[in-house]
Design a protein around this motif. Sequence first.
Motif: not given
Length: 432
Positions: A245-252, A293-294, A318-321, A323-324
Amino acid sequence: MSFFRFVLATPLSLLLMAPTAEAQEPERLYGPNPSLPTPQRGLLPNMGVPEKAPWNGDKPTVPDGFTITAIATDLMVPRQTIILPNGDILVAEGSGGGNAPQSRPKDFIASVIKSKGTTGVSGGDRLTLLHDENGDGSYEKSVFAEDLNAPYGLVLVGGDLYVANQDSLVRFDYQPGQTRASGSPELVTELPSRINHHWTKSLTASADGETLYVGIGSNSNITERGMEAEVNRAEIWQIDTETGAHKTYATGLRNPTDLTIQPDTGQLWAVVNERDELGPNLVPDYLTSVEEGGFYGWPYSYWGQNVDPRVKPENPALVESAIAPDYSLGSHRAPLGVAFSNDAVGGDFTNGVFVGEHGSWNRSDPIGYQVVFVPFENGEPAGDPVDFVSGFLTDDGRTHGRPVGVTVAPDGAVIVADDLTNAVWRVTRDET
């Protein structure tokens, strides 16, 4: 005259010889706060890939006190490696993608340029085992598994050998000392593979071995194929080893080309290839820890909240969130490998990470094409990168090879896959 007709009517050699002018490099290329110049956009992006040059008896350059040796040659596009418990080295060989349509004239031109820096050998779609029978540094090679689909990421968890093909995560049974897969692989889960603009699927396992992480690149540079093509792309998946089973860990993360776990802390880190066509000094490729979740910006912004004006509609919330990243490697370096060092490597290269820089097409003057070491202090990157394996670029603008995966063995040897030379290099500390 349309641009497409202009391209067809213009000799390709003239287009390749006339890129837009290179901008002066910013003062600060590396680290947590790189200088970000104004984006540059023109008729054609800066493009260039050096042609292959034979070694003719030479070999890459390493720091004083180290020796580099080619332990395997005549491979079929080696990408990533892992060290097995008995010291054997497993190599993933393959070349995927090829299904992404060329929707713009510049796509065709870029494909011609990129082809100059690729091997003429077909991808092996296999795993090759390197075995040092006598412990003398001389390795014999044999095929461990065949009939895979552009294998890239590798990780061993106990008796389970996981392989990330371009379309699936699969598992082999493994026993220490085994030289050949005992059977066909078991499917763990399908991986996104439609179009596969960025086809490589990077892979690592959590410190406890219960969770796998798979990096999945975007299906475009900057959503030019539409957002529907980017479903489940530009992200890292978390996969349960028991159930698949999988889930999204981080995006972008536009193209997370390699993943690794930091010793002692268990923190997930990644190297990421950022977007193209904003000039030779944008956008920095990077090394970063990855938060669950980043969101890391792609496609709407880069390096935190720097908005990419090409993406419509915008997404300010979304841009506001966003992470650099932790550490800039410099723009268009194309990092494809990352591995933490250990005490056995020794000296100034004990505490930090090695990064394999493949080199990018989006500059008229080549950079990258080396393995660098990023020093760490207190668990974080600290200081500029240091050349560790270099000498791939020649004085006349060609290149001998292109580093991909990097692995650090328990004995301190640094293993580097080179998919242009079709070799695996081993760097060892000289005896004192």
